[in-house]
Design a protein around this motif. Structure first.
Motif, short mmCIF file in Angstrom:
data_model
loop_
_atom_site.label_atom_id
_atom_site.label_comp_id
_atom_site.label_asym_id
_atom_site.label_seq_id
_atom_site.Cartn_x
_atom_site.Cartn_y
_atom_site.Cartn_z
N LEU A 130 0.83 -1.21 0.00
CA LEU A 130 0.00 0.00 0.00
C LEU A 130 0.86 1.26 0.00
O LEU A 130 0.56 2.23 -0.71
CB LEU A 130 -0.94 -0.02 1.21
N ARG A 131 1.92 1.24 0.82
CA ARG A 131 2.79 2.41 0.85
C ARG A 131 3.46 2.62 -0.51
O ARG A 131 3.52 3.76 -1.02
CB ARG A 131 3.85 2.24 1.95
N GLN A 132 3.98 1.52 -1.10
CA GLN A 132 4.62 1.67 -2.41
C GLN A 132 3.63 2.12 -3.47
O GLN A 132 3.95 2.97 -4.31
CB GLN A 132 5.25 0.33 -2.82
N ASP A 133 2.42 1.59 -3.40
CA ASP A 133 1.41 2.00 -4.37
C ASP A 133 1.06 3.47 -4.20
O ASP A 133 0.88 4.21 -5.19
CB ASP A 133 0.16 1.13 -4.21
N GLY A 134 0.98 3.93 -2.95
CA GLY A 134 0.71 5.34 -2.71
C GLY A 134 1.82 6.23 -3.26
O GLY A 134 1.55 7.30 -3.84
N GLN A 135 3.05 5.78 -3.04
CA GLN A 135 4.17 6.57 -3.55
C GLN A 135 4.15 6.62 -5.08
O GLN A 135 4.38 7.68 -5.68
CB GLN A 135 5.49 5.97 -3.05
N SER A 167 -3.32 10.44 -1.69
CA SER A 167 -2.26 11.14 -0.96
C SER A 167 -1.93 10.42 0.34
O SER A 167 -2.83 9.89 1.01
CB SER A 167 -2.69 12.58 -0.67
N PRO A 168 -0.70 10.32 0.72
CA PRO A 168 -0.35 9.74 2.03
C PRO A 168 -1.05 10.44 3.18
O PRO A 168 -1.31 9.84 4.21
CB PRO A 168 1.17 9.89 2.09
N GLN A 169 -1.36 11.72 2.99
CA GLN A 169 -2.07 12.44 4.04
C GLN A 169 -3.44 11.80 4.29
O GLN A 169 -3.88 11.69 5.43
CB GLN A 169 -2.23 13.94 3.64
N ARG A 170 -4.10 11.44 3.20
CA ARG A 170 -5.40 10.79 3.37
C ARG A 170 -5.25 9.43 4.11
O ARG A 170 -6.10 9.07 4.91
CB ARG A 170 -6.03 10.54 2.00
N ILE A 171 -4.20 8.68 3.78
CA ILE A 171 -3.96 7.40 4.48
C ILE A 171 -3.74 7.63 5.96
O ILE A 171 -4.25 6.91 6.83
CB ILE A 171 -2.76 6.68 3.86
N LEU A 172 -2.99 8.69 6.29
CA LEU A 172 -2.79 9.01 7.71
C LEU A 172 -4.08 9.42 8.36
O LEU A 172 -4.32 9.13 9.55
CB LEU A 172 -1.73 10.12 7.84
N GLU A 173 -4.96 10.10 7.65
CA GLU A 173 -6.25 10.51 8.22
C GLU A 173 -7.13 9.31 8.54
O GLU A 173 -8.03 9.43 9.35
CB GLU A 173 -6.95 11.45 7.23
N ARG A 174 -6.86 8.16 7.90
CA ARG A 174 -7.66 6.95 8.21
C ARG A 174 -7.13 6.22 9.43
O ARG A 174 -7.61 5.15 9.76
CB ARG A 174 -7.66 5.99 7.01
N GLY A 175 -6.14 6.74 10.11
CA GLY A 175 -5.69 6.15 11.37
C GLY A 175 -4.32 5.50 11.30
O GLY A 175 -3.86 4.94 12.29
N TYR A 176 -3.64 5.52 10.14
CA TYR A 176 -2.30 4.93 10.02
C TYR A 176 -1.26 5.90 10.57
O TYR A 176 -1.47 7.13 10.62
CB TYR A 176 -1.98 4.59 8.57
N VAL A 177 -0.12 5.37 10.99
CA VAL A 177 0.99 6.15 11.56
C VAL A 177 2.27 5.72 10.86
O VAL A 177 2.50 4.53 10.65
CB VAL A 177 1.11 5.92 13.08
N LEU A 178 3.10 6.70 10.50
CA LEU A 178 4.42 6.43 9.92
C LEU A 178 5.48 6.56 11.01
O LEU A 178 5.47 7.53 11.77
CB LEU A 178 4.73 7.41 8.77
N LEU A 192 12.53 8.06 18.03
CA LEU A 192 11.65 7.74 16.91
C LEU A 192 10.71 8.91 16.66
O LEU A 192 10.35 9.64 17.59
CB LEU A 192 10.83 6.48 17.19
N THR A 193 10.26 9.03 15.42
CA THR A 193 9.30 10.08 15.04
C THR A 193 8.04 9.40 14.55
O THR A 193 8.10 8.59 13.61
CB THR A 193 9.87 10.99 13.93
N LEU A 194 6.90 9.70 15.15
CA LEU A 194 5.60 9.17 14.75
C LEU A 194 4.84 10.26 14.03
O LEU A 194 4.54 11.31 14.61
CB LEU A 194 4.80 8.67 15.96
N ARG A 195 4.50 10.03 12.76
CA ARG A 195 3.78 11.02 11.98
C ARG A 195 2.31 10.63 11.89
O ARG A 195 1.96 9.57 11.41
CB ARG A 195 4.39 11.12 10.57
#
Length: 476
Positions: A325-330, A414-425, A452-455
């Motif tokens: 999913l991350r690679q596909d988003g990129q 956008s990765p921002q949208r993925i983060l808005e669904r509750g995922y963390v980098l 560590l940095t949690l986004r």
């Protein structure tokens, strides 16, 4: 002396007529010898006794109607007529019927009755009754004299003196024997006071033992509610009584032994054997149960291993899915940036800006020409100018719409949208951590804590992770 002279043939013819007239339908008893069967179906044999013999002929048509099966050595009674074969002057018996005589006849009757009772089910093992282990009252049906009854009473007294033995004296040979045997069995059946019944007799020929092949006696034994032991004749002798009885003994002595329990020594030996068999059965059952338990344990372990393998496989698939999913988003983000660059290069605004000078010159030229044109040409010029303007707007509008759709698609992926669904980098020194194994390696390399940095969708947080699994939050 008669003056008439006969020829040989006439003499034989006269003798033939005399014999056929005087000796028609005679019955002759004898033993069959030299039996032959011709290819035509006729049968020829010699009927012989101790003093003489006579030739016999059984023609095919008559042979097919005779049901009696006979062979060389059988004693038979032949029904026929005496005739003479004129060419040779030999006389012979023309056979019309054959019946077995003596033991042969009795054997045929025995087999017929045996087949009849077998068909009715009187010989079935399912209807046989078990013998009592310790009989208290024993009935013996036999002749009151002879070695057989003496041996039976001796065995009963020696093996089981506690039993009450009652003798039913009957004739065991002769015309009255069958009736007396049947009456004795019927009286025992009506009394219902006995535990077991013995029917015994010593050995003899088939005719001597014929009373025990009586149909009425067989049916009385079958209807008797008390178990019956048949000990008639020797081991090679068989009677209908043997087949109908609940148990057949080879001899009268064996019948007495079957009716009584074993001696103390035999009881001890039997108990020992039963004890050994019980131990063997218990040992076998325990071994089988142990093997079954081992099989169940192995199946349980295999199931646990399969469950652990499936769990690891599921975790690996989840990690692969997240990475994909991350690679596909990129890839989609990069594609959107490429599409935006291409859209900028082919923007209608840019095209209009680059060609505006040319358009203005064309308009100026048209304005100069329009002054010299008629009103109709001026109107046509305005119409062409309007069409030119509309034609320039349509490609720009379509390109703008495609750009707008591409921008919406880019925003959705956008990765921002993925983060808005509750995922963390999770990042470490600006490097994205995509596997738990990488984090474990960083924790192992650090002696104390790891930064560590949690986004998140709304910002980032820095934390300090310790090897024991505890965390310490920091400011973003």
């Amino acid at each position: 002396m008669s003056t008439s002279i006969l020829s040989v043939y006439s003499l034989n013819q006269l003798a033939k007529q005399t014999l056929e007239a005087q000796l028609s339908g005679v019955q002759v008893a004898g033993e069959i010898r030299s039996l032959t069967r011709a290819a035509s179906g006729h049968m020829y044999f010699t009927l012989k006794d101790d003093q003489a013999e006579v030739r016999c002929a059984l023609f095919r048509g008559q042979a097919q109607r005779i049901r009696t099966v006979f062979a060389n050595g059988d004693a038979v009674v032949v029904l026929g007529s005496v005739s003479l074969y004129a060419p040779r002057g030999d006389y012979q018996l023309i056979v019309q019927g054959v019946e077995l005589a003596g033991d042969g006849r009795l054997a045929a009757l025995f087999e017929a009755l045996k087949k009849k009772l077998l068909t009715e089910g009187l010989f079935d093992a399912a209807r046989k009754r078990p013998l009592p282990i310790t009989p208290h009252r024993i009935a013996v049906i036999s002749s009151p004299v002879g070695a057989a009854i003496h041996d039976v009473l001796s065995v009963l007294a020696r093996r089981w003196p506690l039993a009450e033995v009652t003798l039913y004296p009957v004739a065991v040979q002769g015309e009255a024997a069958a009736g007396e045997l049947t009456a004795a069995v019927s009286s025992i059946r009506d009394a219902m006071a006995w535990d077991v019944v013995l029917i015994v007799r010593g050995g003899g020929s088939m005719s001597d033992l014929w009373a025990f092949n009586d149909e009425a006696l067989a049916r009385a034994i079958a209807a008797c509610p008390v178990p019956v032991i048949s000990g008639v004749g020797h081991e090679v002798d068989f009677t209908i009584c043997d087949f109908v009885a609940d148990v057949r003994a080879a001899t009268p002595t064996a019948a007495a032994e079957l009716a009584t329990p074993q001696t103390l020594a035999e009881w001890a030996q039997r108990s020992h054997l039963l004890h050994q068999r019980l131990n063997q059965i218990l040992s076998r059952r325990l071994n089988e149960a142990g093997q079954h338990l081992d099989r169940l344990t192995g199946r349980l372990r295999a199931a646990a291993q399969r469950f652990a393998s499936e769990h690891h496989r599921r975790v690996a698939l989840e990690l692969r899915l997240q990475h994909a999913l991350r690679q596909d988003g990129q890839r989609r983000h990069q594609a959107l940036r490429d599409l935006a660059a291409r859209l900028a290069r082919h923007s209608p605004v840019r095209w209009l800006r680059e060609n505006r000078g040319r358009t203005d010159r064309t308009v100026w030229r048209l304005q100069r020409v329009s002054a010299t044109m008629t009103v109709a040409r001026a109107q046509r010029l305005h119409l062409l100018q309007y069409r030119l303007h509309q034609a320039g707007r349509r490609p720009w509008q379509r390109a703008h719409d495609r750009w707008q759709q591409t921008g919406d698609l880019l925003a959705a992926l956008s990765p921002q949208r993925i983060l808005e669904r509750g995922y963390v980098l999770v990042e470490h020194e600006s490097a994205l951590l995509m596997r738990a194994a990488r984090l474990d390696a960083l924790m192992a390399e650090s002696d104390r804590t790891t930064l560590l940095t949690l986004r998140f969708a709304d910002g980032a947080k820095r934390i300090l992770a310790r090897p024991d699994g505890s965390e310490e939050a920091g400011e973003s």
